[in-house]
Write an enzyme that holds these catalytic residues in place. Sequence first.
Site, PDB file in Angstrom:
ATOM      1  N   HIS A 152     -39.826 -39.004  32.060  1.00 64.01           N
ATOM      2  CA  HIS A 152     -38.730 -39.732  32.684  1.00 64.01           C
ATOM      3  C   HIS A 152     -39.054 -41.222  32.719  1.00 64.01           C
ATOM      4  O   HIS A 152     -40.177 -41.600  33.071  1.00 64.01           O
ATOM      5  CB  HIS A 152     -38.535 -39.272  34.138  1.00 64.01           C
ATOM      6  N   HIS A 184     -41.266 -33.579  28.673  1.00 66.02           N
ATOM      7  CA  HIS A 184     -40.420 -34.769  28.660  1.00 66.02           C
ATOM      8  C   HIS A 184     -40.946 -35.766  29.683  1.00 66.02           C
ATOM      9  O   HIS A 184     -41.556 -35.396  30.676  1.00 66.02           O
ATOM     10  CB  HIS A 184     -38.955 -34.429  28.921  1.00 66.02           C
TER      11      HIS A 184
END
Length: 138
Positions: A103, A101
Amino acid sequence: MEEKECIFCKIARGEVPSDKIYEDEHTFAFLDIEPNNLGHSLVIPKEHFKNVYETPDEVLGQIMATVKKVTLAVKKGMGAEGINIANNNEPAAGQLVFHIHVHIIPRYSNDGFHHWPAKPNFTPEQFKEAAENIKKAL
């Protein structure tokens, strides 16, 4: 962790609620539930990959295309003065959820956050050795 157990896989499949901000065929973006600043968002691939090392180049390209799109929206939508984009890999680097992932963190001049502290005491020889070690690993 198996894909069926992964919290981010569950979010992408709609099995766990999230504040979704974007979705396409390959990626999903939503608000981080423990944000550094309001509007802190995460971009994930819908397919499960543990980290950047295991993610195919094609998928990384899809992730980054979504990161760019969401970054522009976060900056505009939150009135941010800047944006941090980060990806943590492995526990030593702060990875807590083992599904790749990215940010997207809106930043403001008065938000109180600072960059990582520099370690300025390395010698020119250490820099040269580090560069050579990295080049050899390529």
